[in-house]
Write an enzyme that holds these catalytic residues in place. Structure first.
Site, PDB file in Angstrom:
ATOM      1  N   CYS A  92       0.800  -1.222   0.000  1.00  0.00           N
ATOM      2  CA  CYS A  92       0.000   0.000   0.000  1.00  0.00           C
ATOM      3  C   CYS A  92       0.836   1.277   0.000  1.00  0.00           C
ATOM      4  O   CYS A  92       0.286   2.375   0.019  1.00  0.00           O
ATOM      5  CB  CYS A  92      -0.945  -0.014   1.198  1.00  0.00           C
ATOM      6  SG  CYS A  92      -2.037  -1.448   1.181  1.00  0.00           S
ATOM      7  N   HIS A  94      -2.870   7.891   6.204  1.00  0.00           N
ATOM      8  CA  HIS A  94      -3.107   6.567   5.619  1.00  0.00           C
ATOM      9  C   HIS A  94      -4.541   6.155   5.938  1.00  0.00           C
ATOM     10  O   HIS A  94      -5.230   5.646   5.060  1.00  0.00           O
ATOM     11  CB  HIS A  94      -2.094   5.571   6.172  1.00  0.00           C
ATOM     12  CG  HIS A  94      -2.118   4.252   5.474  1.00  0.00           C
ATOM     13  ND1 HIS A  94      -1.952   4.134   4.107  1.00  0.00           N
ATOM     14  CD2 HIS A  94      -2.309   2.989   5.940  1.00  0.00           C
ATOM     15  CE1 HIS A  94      -2.033   2.849   3.766  1.00  0.00           C
ATOM     16  NE2 HIS A  94      -2.242   2.140   4.859  1.00  0.00           N
ATOM     17  N   GLU A 111      -1.723   5.067  13.869  1.00  0.00           N
ATOM     18  CA  GLU A 111      -1.320   6.275  13.148  1.00  0.00           C
ATOM     19  C   GLU A 111      -1.614   7.521  13.987  1.00  0.00           C
ATOM     20  O   GLU A 111      -0.819   8.459  14.010  1.00  0.00           O
ATOM     21  CB  GLU A 111      -2.029   6.363  11.798  1.00  0.00           C
ATOM     22  CG  GLU A 111      -1.508   7.509  10.939  1.00  0.00           C
ATOM     23  CD  GLU A 111      -2.094   7.541   9.536  1.00  0.00           C
ATOM     24  OE1 GLU A 111      -1.602   8.337   8.710  1.00  0.00           O
ATOM     25  OE2 GLU A 111      -3.049   6.787   9.262  1.00  0.00           O
ATOM     26  N   LYS A 168      -9.787   8.157   2.100  1.00  0.00           N
ATOM     27  CA  LYS A 168     -10.229   6.768   1.936  1.00  0.00           C
ATOM     28  C   LYS A 168     -11.650   6.569   2.458  1.00  0.00           C
ATOM     29  O   LYS A 168     -12.303   5.575   2.114  1.00  0.00           O
ATOM     30  CB  LYS A 168      -9.271   5.815   2.639  1.00  0.00           C
ATOM     31  CG  LYS A 168      -7.892   5.705   2.001  1.00  0.00           C
ATOM     32  CD  LYS A 168      -7.039   4.663   2.706  1.00  0.00           C
ATOM     33  CE  LYS A 168      -5.650   4.540   2.099  1.00  0.00           C
ATOM     34  NZ  LYS A 168      -4.764   5.647   2.453  1.00  0.00           N
ATOM     35  N   HIS A 223      -9.862   2.066  -0.119  1.00  0.00           N
ATOM     36  CA  HIS A 223      -8.399   1.936  -0.084  1.00  0.00           C
ATOM     37  C   HIS A 223      -7.913   1.376  -1.414  1.00  0.00           C
ATOM     38  O   HIS A 223      -8.171   0.217  -1.744  1.00  0.00           O
ATOM     39  CB  HIS A 223      -8.013   1.026   1.075  1.00  0.00           C
ATOM     40  CG  HIS A 223      -6.549   0.932   1.335  1.00  0.00           C
ATOM     41  ND1 HIS A 223      -5.604   1.644   0.604  1.00  0.00           N
ATOM     42  CD2 HIS A 223      -5.840   0.196   2.248  1.00  0.00           C
ATOM     43  CE1 HIS A 223      -4.400   1.354   1.057  1.00  0.00           C
ATOM     44  NE2 HIS A 223      -4.515   0.479   2.046  1.00  0.00           N
ATOM     45  N   PHE A 258       1.830  -3.424   4.061  1.00  0.00           N
ATOM     46  CA  PHE A 258       2.174  -4.722   4.628  1.00  0.00           C
ATOM     47  C   PHE A 258       3.679  -4.951   4.491  1.00  0.00           C
ATOM     48  O   PHE A 258       4.322  -4.488   3.546  1.00  0.00           O
ATOM     49  CB  PHE A 258       1.437  -5.840   3.891  1.00  0.00           C
ATOM     50  CG  PHE A 258      -0.026  -5.984   4.251  1.00  0.00           C
ATOM     51  CD1 PHE A 258      -0.609  -5.230   5.251  1.00  0.00           C
ATOM     52  CD2 PHE A 258      -0.820  -6.901   3.578  1.00  0.00           C
ATOM     53  CE1 PHE A 258      -1.942  -5.372   5.591  1.00  0.00           C
ATOM     54  CE2 PHE A 258      -2.155  -7.057   3.892  1.00  0.00           C
ATOM     55  CZ  PHE A 258      -2.727  -6.300   4.898  1.00  0.00           C
TER      56      PHE A 258
END
Length: 414
Positions: free
Chosen positions: A163, A303, A314, A335, A340, A399
């Protein structure tokens, strides 16, 4: 002295709009792009919702002969590059072509092609698999086709860092220009992963929202009732140019890219550490690269995926890094509207932040009713906010613990 790098074009293709200004207007109005999946029959899937791009015709951007050579993610990258190049007005000439490159990231690439051709193999045997299977599926072919489309003969590369792919592609392109290896880059991210295997795989990880009866409210970053992210599709492409190169052709300047940071969590294959150490370090690295203080950051496009753990971590990271300034720092997650885009998210959101700096307005986070425990920041709930934005951050975390942060500045000649 390092060369200055400016954004002269932004191309956006997302579930809330195909085209830069259409998408940007929708985001500022807080429109939702999440609905029930139509790309395949999702009956029986735990998650049956996604941020699909509806009524997208690849023939608007690709010749009929070339359509069969590409995956859907490449269609999106080419479309976004058309919009970005049109805004920029960049003309690639035989003289400039070797100094103009393409760098487009994708986390998964042609997943749709892989699934389709695998089914053919099982049903009809190897002779039925298209000879275009490999070039349509592999991650770097979005960048390859963008390079071919615009005759960009400079650096041609791609990132596949989950991502963070789009953010890394933009940041690496920034470095290439800054350090003199290119004068302009067509860069960003693209993804088209609303497929049975992708949705089943993320669902098996319990990563996706299962708010199937209420898709419009499913992507809800930081909300107390958030239950996972929603897969989206699309692309975000930026035209980055060395400032003097842009000046020579009187190019429009959207924003200036002034900082890029990377870090690794070195913690877990999918989850961040509870204290957000990797996120703290990547934001600090980018801010230090920009040569500014943390108190000079005016806005963060986070994010913010709508996962219970990720959103909390976050937020903690921003509180740790920004300390007292965190309470005065507006943060939003687009998002909440687009879903996403996985490897395409960093490109899309870098474009969004560039436009936020250009227009001095921050897009909202929709679907926040009550922030969850530990989510204590100003998330710009519900409505866009007109505000002074001198410096803005775009965060992407992937990831494998791979992180990227970009710092954009309102452009001034000095």
């Amino acid at each position: 002295m390092q060369r200055r790098v400016v954004v002269t074009g932004v191309g956006l293709v997302s579930p809330v709009g195909v085209g830069t200004e259409e998408c940007w207007t929708a985001l500022l109005e807080g429109r939702n792009g999440i609905d029930t999946i139509t790309h395949f029959d999702a009956t029986g899937f735990p998650c049956q919702i996604a941020g699909e791009i509806k009524n997208f015709d690849p023939l608007d951007f690709v010749s009929k002969k070339d359509v069969r050579k590409m995956g859907r993610f490449t269609f999106f990258a080419l479309a976004a590059s058309e919009f970005a190049m049109a805004m920029s007005g960049l003309a690639v000439t035989p003289e400039t072509a070797p100094r103009i490159g393409a760098y487009v990231g994708s986390g998964i690439g042609g997943f749709d092609v892989i699934e389709r051709e695998h089914e053919k193999l099982l049903k009809s045997g190897p002779r039925r698999v298209t000879p275009f299977f490999i070039p349509a599926a592999i991650v770097n072919l979005a960048s390859g086709h963008v390079s071919i489309r615009w005759n960009a003969q400079g650096p041609n590369s791609a990132t596949a860092t989950a991502c963070t792919s789009g953010a890394h592609a933009v940041g690496d392109s920034f470095r290439l220009i800054q350090q003199g290896y290119a004068d302009a880059m067509i860069c960003g991210g693209a993804e088209a992963a609303i497929t049975p295997m992708s949705v089943a795989g993320f669902g098996a990880m319990k990563a996706l929202s299962t708010r199937n009866d209420d898709p419009a409210n499913a992507s809800r970053p930081w909300d107390i009732d958030r239950d996972g992210f929603v897969v989206g599709e699309g692309a975000g492409i930026l035209i980055l140019e060395e400032l003097e190169f842009a000046r020579r052709r009187n190019a429009p300047v959207v924003a200036e890219l002034v900082g890029y940071g990377m870090s690794g969590d070195a913690f877990h294959i999918t989850s961040p550490a509870d204290d957000g150490d990797g996120a703290v370090r990547v934001m600090r690295n980018a801010i230090e690269d920009a040569g500014i203080a943390v108190t000079e950051v005016d806005y963060v496009n986070s994010h913010g995926t709508s996962t219970p753990v990720g959103d909390l971590v976050e937020s903690r990271a921003m509180e740790r890094l920004f300390e007292d300034h965190a309470q005065n720092l507006p943060v939003s997650s687009t998002k909440s509207m687009t879903g996403h885009l996985l490897g395409g998210a960093g490109g899309l959101e870098a474009g969004i932040v560039s436009l936020a700096v250009r227009d001095q307005i921050a897009p909202p986070t929709i679907n926040i009713g009550q922030p969850g425990p530990g989510c204590n920041l100003d998330y710009i709930p519900g409505a866009a906010r007109q505000m002074e934005i001198e410096y803005a951050l775009s965060n992407s975390f992937g990831f494998g613990g791979t992180n990227g942060t970009l710092v954009f500045r309102r452009f001034t000649e000095s």
